[in-house]
Design a protein around this motif. Structure first.
Motif, PDB file in Angstrom:
ATOM      1  N   VAL A 140       0.744  -1.239   0.043  1.00  9.95           N
ATOM      2  CA  VAL A 140       0.156   0.080   0.003  1.00  9.95           C
ATOM      3  C   VAL A 140       0.839   1.222  -0.047  1.00  9.95           C
ATOM      4  O   VAL A 140       0.900   2.018  -0.802  1.00  9.95           O
ATOM      5  CB  VAL A 140      -0.968   0.103   1.256  1.00  9.95           C
ATOM      6  N   ILE A 141       1.800   1.212   1.203  1.00  9.12           N
ATOM      7  CA  ILE A 141       2.717   2.568   1.050  1.00  9.12           C
ATOM      8  C   ILE A 141       3.694   2.163   2.240  1.00  9.12           C
ATOM      9  O   ILE A 141       3.722   1.422   3.025  1.00  9.12           O
ATOM     10  CB  ILE A 141       2.002   3.927   1.591  1.00  9.12           C
ATOM     11  N   ALA A 142       4.899   3.002   1.715  1.00  8.41           N
ATOM     12  CA  ALA A 142       5.901   2.943   2.698  1.00  8.41           C
ATOM     13  C   ALA A 142       6.062   4.415   3.130  1.00  8.41           C
ATOM     14  O   ALA A 142       6.341   5.221   2.205  1.00  8.41           O
ATOM     15  CB  ALA A 142       7.335   2.183   2.390  1.00  8.41           C
ATOM     16  N   MET A 143       6.322   4.926   4.183  1.00  7.75           N
ATOM     17  CA  MET A 143       6.502   6.417   4.395  1.00  7.75           C
ATOM     18  C   MET A 143       7.144   6.676   5.887  1.00  7.75           C
ATOM     19  O   MET A 143       7.196   5.744   6.740  1.00  7.75           O
ATOM     20  CB  MET A 143       4.921   6.850   4.717  1.00  7.75           C
ATOM     21  N   TYR A 144       7.965   7.752   5.749  1.00  5.85           N
ATOM     22  CA  TYR A 144       8.749   8.119   6.932  1.00  5.85           C
ATOM     23  C   TYR A 144       8.097   9.021   7.674  1.00  5.85           C
ATOM     24  O   TYR A 144       7.700   9.902   7.204  1.00  5.85           O
ATOM     25  CB  TYR A 144      10.362   8.405   6.577  1.00  5.85           C
ATOM     26  N   ALA A 145       8.329   9.084   9.106  1.00  5.72           N
ATOM     27  CA  ALA A 145       7.589   9.795  10.046  1.00  5.72           C
ATOM     28  C   ALA A 145       8.096  11.405   9.923  1.00  5.72           C
ATOM     29  O   ALA A 145       9.332  11.629   9.999  1.00  5.72           O
ATOM     30  CB  ALA A 145       7.634   9.188  11.552  1.00  5.72           C
TER      31      ALA A 145
END
Length: 204
Positions: A140-145
């Motif tokens: 779905v998604i990979a994301m950094y904070a």
């Protein structure tokens, strides 16, 4: 593009009422952003409703965050929400925007804590490895904070827990996963939630 995960820890037996309230609240004209996913936790911390929303930019995200934090009745379900937490994210830049669709019966929402400076190296490792990995099952998604300690979150849909186990084992056996060099930037602290799509979830 910016993403937000809102985690609503709900009072016992109130998950259905909270989901209905969220549905109405996010359709109100003052609400900003786009709902992408609404899940109920099944394995991990229980009694949680987890929302994934997208925003055009950080300004829109922060405006919506401030609106909700200023409300005595967030998501129209204040009395039924025992705890409310928000996390802001930027997507790994090589990934396409999240698109709603019927992708799986169960979703894994997994977060890894990163060593200092680990974001660029992690993005590079994932960019090299993701094409082969998503040939086995979608991401779905990979994301950094953007707030809190250095970390990144990735969300995977699966047809079942059995399929999840089979795909993960296959990826390791073929040397596809984990991304080469990626684990070197992890602190070892990680956590995962298995969640089920609710009736209002665009990702189902």
């Amino acid at each position: 593009m910016r993403y937000d995960i809102a985690t609503l820890t709900v009072r016992l037996g109130k998950a259905g009422a909270v989901v209905a309230a969220v549905d109405a609240a996010l359709k109100a004209p003052e609400a900003k952003g786009r709902l992408l996913g609404c899940w109920a936790s099944e394995i991990g911390t229980l009694n949680q409703v987890i929302l994934l929303r997208s925003f055009a930019d950080e300004t829109e995200l922060l405006s919506e965050r401030q609106r909700l934090l200023s409300s005595g009745n967030p998501f129209g379900a204040g009395e039924d929400i025992a705890r409310l937490a928000f996390d802001s994210y930027a997507p790994f830049p090589f990934l396409p925007p999240v698109q709603p669709g019927k992708l799986g019966a169960v979703y894994e929402i997994r977060t890894y804590m990163l060593k200092h400076g680990g974001v660029p190296a992690t993005i590079a490792a994932w960019q090299a490895a993701v094409p082969a990995r998503v040939a086995l099952s979608p991401l779905v998604i990979a994301m950094y904070a953007l707030d809190g300690p250095p970390r990144f979150t990735h969300i995977w849909p699966f047809a079942s827990l059995d399929q999840r186990a089979a795909v993960r084992a296959d990826a390791v056996a073929k040397g596809i996963w984990p991304p080469k060099g990626g684990p070197e930037w992890l602190t070892g602290e990680m956590y995962s939630t298995i969640a089920l799509p609710t009736a209002i979830s665009p990702l189902a």
